[in-house]
Design a protein around this motif. Structure first.
Motif, PDB file in Angstrom:
ATOM      1  N   CYS A  29       0.849  -1.195   0.000  1.00  0.00           N
ATOM      2  CA  CYS A  29       0.000   0.000   0.000  1.00  0.00           C
ATOM      3  C   CYS A  29       0.887   1.249   0.000  1.00  0.00           C
ATOM      4  O   CYS A  29       1.822   1.344   0.795  1.00  0.00           O
ATOM      5  CB  CYS A  29      -0.908  -0.003   1.230  1.00  0.00           C
ATOM      6  SG  CYS A  29      -1.852   1.528   1.398  1.00  0.00           S
TER       7      CYS A  29
ATOM      8  N   HIS B 144      -7.637  -0.318  -0.104  1.00  0.00           N
ATOM      9  CA  HIS B 144      -7.190  -0.855   1.180  1.00  0.00           C
ATOM     10  C   HIS B 144      -8.373  -0.752   2.160  1.00  0.00           C
ATOM     11  O   HIS B 144      -8.338   0.026   3.118  1.00  0.00           O
ATOM     12  CB  HIS B 144      -5.964  -0.083   1.676  1.00  0.00           C
ATOM     13  CG  HIS B 144      -5.221  -0.804   2.763  1.00  0.00           C
ATOM     14  ND1 HIS B 144      -4.090  -0.295   3.358  1.00  0.00           N
ATOM     15  CD2 HIS B 144      -5.455  -2.000   3.369  1.00  0.00           C
ATOM     16  CE1 HIS B 144      -3.654  -1.145   4.287  1.00  0.00           C
ATOM     17  NE2 HIS B 144      -4.471  -2.183   4.305  1.00  0.00           N
TER      18      HIS B 144
ATOM     19  N   CYS C  44      -6.196   1.759   5.452  1.00  0.00           N
ATOM     20  CA  CYS C  44      -6.333   3.212   5.355  1.00  0.00           C
ATOM     21  C   CYS C  44      -7.507   3.630   4.475  1.00  0.00           C
ATOM     22  O   CYS C  44      -7.811   4.803   4.367  1.00  0.00           O
ATOM     23  CB  CYS C  44      -5.040   3.809   4.815  1.00  0.00           C
ATOM     24  SG  CYS C  44      -4.715   3.327   3.113  1.00  0.00           S
TER      25      CYS C  44
ATOM     26  N   HIS D 223       0.417   3.984   1.192  1.00  0.00           N
ATOM     27  CA  HIS D 223       0.293   4.730   2.446  1.00  0.00           C
ATOM     28  C   HIS D 223       0.736   3.918   3.661  1.00  0.00           C
ATOM     29  O   HIS D 223       1.283   4.466   4.605  1.00  0.00           O
ATOM     30  CB  HIS D 223      -1.159   5.181   2.642  1.00  0.00           C
ATOM     31  CG  HIS D 223      -1.753   5.787   1.408  1.00  0.00           C
ATOM     32  ND1 HIS D 223      -1.376   7.031   0.944  1.00  0.00           N
ATOM     33  CD2 HIS D 223      -2.661   5.301   0.515  1.00  0.00           C
ATOM     34  CE1 HIS D 223      -2.053   7.292  -0.173  1.00  0.00           C
ATOM     35  NE2 HIS D 223      -2.828   6.259  -0.451  1.00  0.00           N
ATOM     36  N   CYS D 224       0.502   2.594   3.645  1.00  0.00           N
ATOM     37  CA  CYS D 224       0.726   1.762   4.846  1.00  0.00           C
ATOM     38  C   CYS D 224       1.877   0.780   4.696  1.00  0.00           C
ATOM     39  O   CYS D 224       2.216   0.108   5.661  1.00  0.00           O
ATOM     40  CB  CYS D 224      -0.526   0.970   5.193  1.00  0.00           C
ATOM     41  SG  CYS D 224      -2.032   1.927   5.155  1.00  0.00           S
TER      42      CYS D 224
HETATM   43 ZN   LIG Z   1      -3.240   1.543   3.205  1.00  0.00          ZN
END
Ligand SMILES: [Zn+2]
Ligand SMILES: Cc1cc2nc3c(=O)[nH]c(=O)nc-3n(C[C@H](O)[C@H](O)[C@H](O)COP(=O)(O)OP(=O)(O)OC[C@H]3O[C@@H](n4cnc5c(N)ncnc54)[C@H](O)[C@@H]3O)c2cc1C
Lengths: 87, 419
Positions: free
Chosen positions: A6, A56, A60, A8-9
């Motif tokens: 991901c 996701h 997130c 972001h994660c």
């Molecule tokens: Zn994420």
């Protein structure tokens, strides 16, 4: 099972994600009927690589584009999906 | 020839270690031009070839199969046969097929082990029971058998079902189609292959279609790994590979290929003698004639041609089955596998013409086409032989998507991952 990186994660298990649709299936408000029809119903469905929109969902909740091989299941790239790509 | 499978032959075979059995159909070489080339030697393709020859006198027919016949979804499915669908178009289509199942072993002179042991939907809530009652009414109005069962009747039918009020998915009742059941998947492919072969159909295995030959907007044949084969008509019938093969002709379909898994346990004594299904959960359980418990669940939910399933979905399917029938937790799973299914964008099949002349499609059967095998072949053969759709198949044309005439059994729109 897929390990999806991901944007972001970081790398997370596939269970947290949901496949939504292919990148070429976004219908834009200004699309002519033919283009909208194609976006809704005409898929390349290649026995190979395609760009897919995933989310996701249990993380997130961010959207992203995966370029994936549908035979080997290799993930070739992951990039965030910005507002410019949304209909 | 028809005496080849007899009690005497079986006895003789037992003495000789069953080594004397010969081939049941010829290993044909490509010998074009053909009137019709069917791409795909699954149940649907073989049935199409059989009915072309037997019902329409079209004898110059070839079935080209990239692997071995029946090695695709025909040999991978959980073999549930029923016609109790929700939409009238699907009810007509699958009832047509069920009637053919009922006489299939006689028709082919081959035991396809069709076993009408009853196909039971479970209802887990008031809403489920209302839905099942409505479904039963609409089926009976169509002349299709459906019987609403209360909890006591379900319990009598499946004593091992967890019907306690504390069950993970409490059972309130069910809807049964007593004429539904299972069949022996391989036998369906082999029976149609043998019968078609006897009528002169060439079954060409290890022959993958890699392209089409064309003259303008008309298709004139197929390119294969065993050379070019000329054909008057080309009939695509490749299940999960519909998108790929249509793509070889530059055609895009409202189809995505997804993986569906199933599994089987070690064989045990008879414990479940009907087909148990829950549409609220998407879980289906039956016991094979060998004794294994055969079950499956949801598709994996993302595009794949890999024929390789994700453990997380298998776990879901097993958890559902054990919650319904707790005794299953004592059994060992001996095999799990998967198949590539062609998920259409309304969940219904596409049978008919494609934008190129002489090129036709029968696909988009999603996870439910085994039950349709005889009917699908019968109706497709009619279309190929007469040039126009059979009235039962007419609603399933490709044009329905452009005009908003979709047949959406689940009512979820063009989202295969949510079916
Ligand atoms: Zn994420
Ligand atoms: C796990 C699982 C469970 C299922 N359970 C049920 C069920 O309980 N009830 C039910 O009704 N349905 C069920 N189905 C769906 C059913 O199996 C299919 O809809 C049906 O079998 C498809 O038709 P077919 O038999 O012709 O397909 P297949 O047997 O897959 O035949 C297609 C053939 O085309 C061949 N082919 C592909 N590409 C090419 C090419 N380029 N050149 C030449 N040949 C090619 C393939 O090798 C294959 O043999 C299930 C499916 C799966 C995967």
């Amino acid at each position: 099972m897929l390990l999806i990186d991901c944007p972001h994660c970081g790398p997370r298990a596939q269970e947290e994600f949901g496949y939504d649709r292919t990148l070429d299936s976004l219908v834009r408000i200004e699309d002519a009927p033919d283009a909208a029809m194609a976006a809704l119903y005409a898929r390349a469905n290649p026995r190979g690589e395609d760009d897919e929109i995933w989310r996701h969902t249990f993380g997130c909740r961010g959207w992203m584009v995966l370029r994936r091989d549908r035979v080997s299941h290799a993930i070739l790239s992951v990039r965030p999906l910005g507002p410019e790509a949304l209909p | 020839m028809s005496g080849r499978y007899s009690a005497l032959a079986l006895l003789r075979g037992a003495l000789g270690g069953h080594r004397h059995w010969g081939r049941a159909w010829r290993a044909a070489e490509p010998d074009g031009p053909y009137d019709v080339v069917v791409i795909g030697g699954g149940g649907h393709g073989l049935a199409t070839a059989y009915y072309l020859a037997s019902q329409h006198g079209v004898r110059k027919v070839a079935v080209v199969e990239k692997g071995w016949i029946g090695g695709g979804n025909t040999g991978r499915n959980t073999t549930i046969v029923r016609s109790n669908y929700r939409q009238p178009q699907l009810q007509r289509l699958l009832e047509h097929s069920l009637k053919l199942w009922e006489g299939l072993s006689d028709e082919l002179n081959y035991n396809v082990m069709f076993s009408p042991r009853g196909a039971l939907f479970l209802g887990h809530s008031d809403a489920d029971m209302t839905r099942l009652a409505e479904r039963g009414d609409s089926l009976r109005a169509m002349g299709i058998d459906a019987e609403l069962l209360d909890l006591a009747a379900v319990r009598r039918l499946v004593p091992l079902l967890d019907c306690s009020p504390t069950a993970r998915w409490p059972v309130q009742g069910g809807l049964i189609q007593r004429r539904g059941g299972t069949a022996r998947h391989d036998a369906v492919a082999w029976g149609y292959a043998r019968a078609a072969d006897r009528l002169g159909v060439d079954i060409i295995e290890n022959c993958e279609v890699t392209g089409f030959t064309r003259q303008g907007d008309a298709v004139t044949g197929v390119e294969t790994t065993r050379g070019t084969i000329a054909a008057g008509k080309v009939a695509i019938c490749v299940a999960g590979h519909s998108g790929h093969v249509a793509g070889l002709a530059g055609i895009r379909l409202p189809i995505e290929s997804h993986t569906l898994q199933a599994y089987v346990t070690e064989p045990v004594k008879p414990m479940i003698d009907t087909v148990i299904m829950s549409q609220s959960l998407h879980c289906y359980i039956s016991q094979s004639d060998k004794g294994g418990i055969v079950a499956g669940g949801d598709p994996d939910g993302f595009p794949s041609y890999a024929q390789r399933g994700q453990p997380m979905r298998l776990e879901d399917a097993i958890a559902q089955a054990i919650a319904l029938v707790p005794a299953l937790s004592r059994l060992r799973m001996v095999r799990c596998w998967s198949g590539v299914t062609d998920m259409s964008f309304d969940g219904s099949p596409i049978i008919g013409d494609l934008p190129l002349r002489n090129l036709h499609l029968n696909g988009g059967w999603c996870y439910g086409g085994f039950k349709a095998t005889p009917g699908s072949g019968h109706l497709y053969a009619h279309h190929l032989a007469t040039g126009s759709p059979h009235p039962i198949a007419a609603p399933f044309d490709l044009a329905r998507f452009a005009v908003g005439r979709t047949i959406d059994e689940a009512g979820v729109g063009p989202m295969p991952q949510h079916r």
